[in-house]
Structure formats: structure tokens, C-alpha cells
Write an enzyme that holds these catalytic residues in place. Structure first.
Site, mmCIF file in Angstrom:
data_model
loop_
_atom_site.group_PDB
_atom_site.id
_atom_site.type_symbol
_atom_site.label_atom_id
_atom_site.label_comp_id
_atom_site.label_asym_id
_atom_site.label_seq_id
_atom_site.Cartn_x
_atom_site.Cartn_y
_atom_site.Cartn_z
ATOM 1 C CG LEU A 119 40.082 34.369 37.758
ATOM 2 C CD1 LEU A 119 39.129 34.604 38.919
ATOM 3 C CD2 LEU A 119 39.528 34.998 36.491
ATOM 4 C CG ASP A 120 44.778 38.325 34.263
ATOM 5 O OD1 ASP A 120 45.595 37.400 34.091
ATOM 6 O OD2 ASP A 120 44.081 38.813 33.358
ATOM 7 C CE LYS A 121 48.723 42.043 43.150
ATOM 8 N NZ LYS A 121 50.117 42.532 43.365
ATOM 9 C CB SER A 179 40.510 39.117 36.821
ATOM 10 O OG SER A 179 41.012 39.698 35.637
#
Length: 214
Positions: free
Chosen positions: A72-74, A76
Site C-alpha cells: 500500500l502506498d505511504k 494509502s
């Protein structure tokens, strides 16, 4: 389980060489299978190491030798599955395994039916066309407050979409919604395979076993 204090966990962060990664090998674990469900907060890296001021998984999860199945992106939030089982990790992340991932996505503006159909059919991004997706409008979900909150523009409404994908490219959801002219403001992964983030507050985790159906 409650998140661990950051000061207590900095000393427990594993030291990795350049040849080490945050991914399990594609094999069964030597010991008991471990599966961790974690509600990743905003601004936390999906890895166990980082720069001195970064928040990482090591600040929350004391279990050793588990690795994220996908990332997961930072910026998100939501469900992250970690395991020591490389085969399970591959099954959860490879498109051919068809393990669905459901995202709750708050976008700027109000996408038209035509724009939503574009996402369902697949859009062409810089790294190629996306697979068909399931995209539906949804009511505002009853979820935790994001810290810090999103920046909303006073005269522009927002819309929540439930987006189901069977692939996971870098920042894919954000690029898809930007492609149709509706930038993502907030992104929460609600479900992965048969697991959901229900019952986990941001920063909390629990250990689970593999359902018979998976």
C-alpha cells in the site's frame, strides 16, 4: 492488538543488507504458517525499515519473518496482509490467482456513468491497459478519521467509489481515477481475498488462519 510504542520498536528493527528484501521466498514456511491482518495507517511505509523519521511496519508489528503480500502506498490506508508463506503471498498478489482486492476510494467531483464505465472496461495507463474492474458508487463509509484529514475544496463535491481489482500496479487506483479526471483524495483497502479490515482500528493487527476456501 494495540499498536506498539515507536520508541520501543526502533531497536527491534531488523538490519538488512543490500541483497535482502521485504519479500518472502516462493516456498512454504519452515515453521507454522503465520498470517497477519494489519490496518495500515496513513503515512506508514509498507516495509520494516526506513529512514530515521519514517513510520514503518516495525513500529506496529512485533511478529518476525512475515512479509507484506502486496503493498500500500505511504499515503494509502487499510488492509495489509502479511505472511511467512511465500506461496500464499504469490497467490494473493499475482493477477492469475484472481484474488480480488476491494478499495474504498474518495475522489474529487462526481464521476459520470460514462467515466465509471471506462474504469470497468479498463483504461490505458503509461504501463499499459488495466484489467477490467468492478466500480460502483457507494454511500460515505463509516470509517475512522484520517490524520491529517484530506484537503477538500469548498465548492467541489466528493464521491466514494468501491473499486475491485485483480491486479496491483504501482499507485494503480490513483492513476486510474486521475485518468478519468477525478483525482483520488483518500484510498482505503477494505478487502483482500476473503479478509477485510473490519474490526481493526488504524495501527491494530490480528493473527488469522487460512480459510478452507482459500
Amino acid at each position: 492488538m494495540k499498536p506498539t510504542n515507536r520508541a520501543q520498536t526502533l531497536s527491534r528493527r531488523p538490519t538488512r543488507t543490500k541483497n535482502q528484501s521485504n519479500h518472502a521466498s516462493i516456498s512454504r514456511p519452515k515453521g507454522p504458517q503465520k498470517i497477519i491482518l494489519f490496518n495500515k495507517p496513513f503515512n506508514v511505509l509498507t516495509q520494516f525499515s526506513g529512514e530515521i523519521h519514517d513510520q514503518t511496519l516495525a513500529d506496529y508489528i512485533p511478529i518476525k519473518e512475515v512479509y507484506p503480500a502486496g503493498r500500500l502506498d505511504k499515503d494509502s490506508e487499510g488492509l495489509l496482509v502479511l505472511t511467512n508463506d511465500g506461496i500464499l503471498q504469490a497467490r494473493l498478489t499475482q493477477p492469475q490467482s484472481k484474488a480480488p482486492k476491494i478499495y474504498w476510494v474518495q475522489v474529487e467531483g462526481e464521476p459520470s456513468d460514462e467515466a465509471i464505465q471506462q474504469l470497468c472496461d479498463g483504461v490505458t495507463l503509461k504501463d499499459g491497459p488495466t484489467l477490467p474492474a468492478i466500480v460502483k458508487r457507494m454511500e460515505n463509509p463509516n470509517v475512522w478519521d484520517r490524520i491529517p484529514p484530506i484537503r477538500e475544496r469548498k465548492n467541489i463535491p466528493t464521491t466514494w467509489l468501491a473499486i475491485t481489482l485483480r491486479e496491483g500496479r504501482n499507485r494503480q487506483v490513483r492513476r486510474m481515477t486521475a485518468h478519468i479526471g477525478h483525482p483520488t483524495l483518500r484510498l482505503i483497502r477494505h478487502q483482500m481475498a476473503n479478509w477485510t479490515v473490519e474490526g481493526l482500528a488504524p495501527g491494530e493487527w490480528r493473527e488469522v488462519t487460512l480459510p478452507d476456501s482459500q
